[in-house]
Motif scaffolding. Structure first.
Motif, mmCIF file in Angstrom:
data_model
loop_
_atom_site.group_PDB
_atom_site.id
_atom_site.type_symbol
_atom_site.label_atom_id
_atom_site.label_comp_id
_atom_site.label_asym_id
_atom_site.label_seq_id
_atom_site.Cartn_x
_atom_site.Cartn_y
_atom_site.Cartn_z
ATOM 1 N N UNK A 60 -94.576 84.165 14.165
ATOM 2 C CA UNK A 60 -95.023 84.789 15.401
ATOM 3 C C UNK A 60 -94.379 86.164 15.519
ATOM 4 N N UNK A 61 -95.178 87.149 15.861
ATOM 5 C CA UNK A 61 -94.679 88.496 16.079
ATOM 6 C C UNK A 61 -94.463 88.686 17.572
ATOM 7 N N UNK A 62 -93.242 88.992 17.947
ATOM 8 C CA UNK A 62 -92.912 89.252 19.351
ATOM 9 C C UNK A 62 -92.776 90.761 19.527
ATOM 10 N N UNK A 63 -93.524 91.323 20.450
ATOM 11 C CA UNK A 63 -93.452 92.751 20.732
ATOM 12 C C UNK A 63 -92.800 92.922 22.101
ATOM 13 N N UNK A 64 -91.721 93.669 22.144
ATOM 14 C CA UNK A 64 -90.998 93.915 23.387
ATOM 15 C C UNK A 64 -91.385 95.308 23.861
ATOM 16 N N UNK A 65 -92.114 95.359 24.970
ATOM 17 C CA UNK A 65 -92.573 96.638 25.509
ATOM 18 C C UNK A 65 -91.412 97.601 25.731
ATOM 19 N N UNK A 66 -91.567 98.807 25.239
ATOM 20 C CA UNK A 66 -90.574 99.850 25.451
ATOM 21 C C UNK A 66 -89.397 99.820 24.500
ATOM 22 N N UNK B 144 -98.641 87.681 5.068
ATOM 23 C CA UNK B 144 -97.803 87.143 3.994
ATOM 24 C C UNK B 144 -96.758 86.152 4.504
ATOM 25 N N UNK B 145 -96.701 85.954 5.796
ATOM 26 C CA UNK B 145 -95.728 85.012 6.360
ATOM 27 C C UNK B 145 -96.376 83.654 6.579
ATOM 28 N N UNK B 146 -95.579 82.660 6.847
ATOM 29 C CA UNK B 146 -96.110 81.319 7.073
ATOM 30 C C UNK B 146 -97.002 81.321 8.320
#
Length: 49
Positions: A17-23, A11-13
């Motif tokens: 971008x999805x940023x996943x920060x480990x931990x 649903x986003x443009x």
């Protein structure tokens, strides 16, 4: 844990971008320097000076 967020990306443009920060937990305070860098980079990309 972030499966719901990944599914919501549709649903986003397209340039989102999805940023996943480990931990990282939901609060992100223990990884604040990474969050700050990501936010600053995004800001200057979208609002150049």
């Amino acid at each position: 844990m972030c499966e719901l967020t990944k599914r919501g990306m549709k649903w986003l443009s397209p340039d989102s971008k999805l940023e996943i920060i480990d931990g990282a937990k939901h609060g992100l305070m223990e990884h604040w320097s990474i969050v700050e860098k990501l936010a600053t980079d995004w800001f200057f990309k979208h609002f150049p000076v």
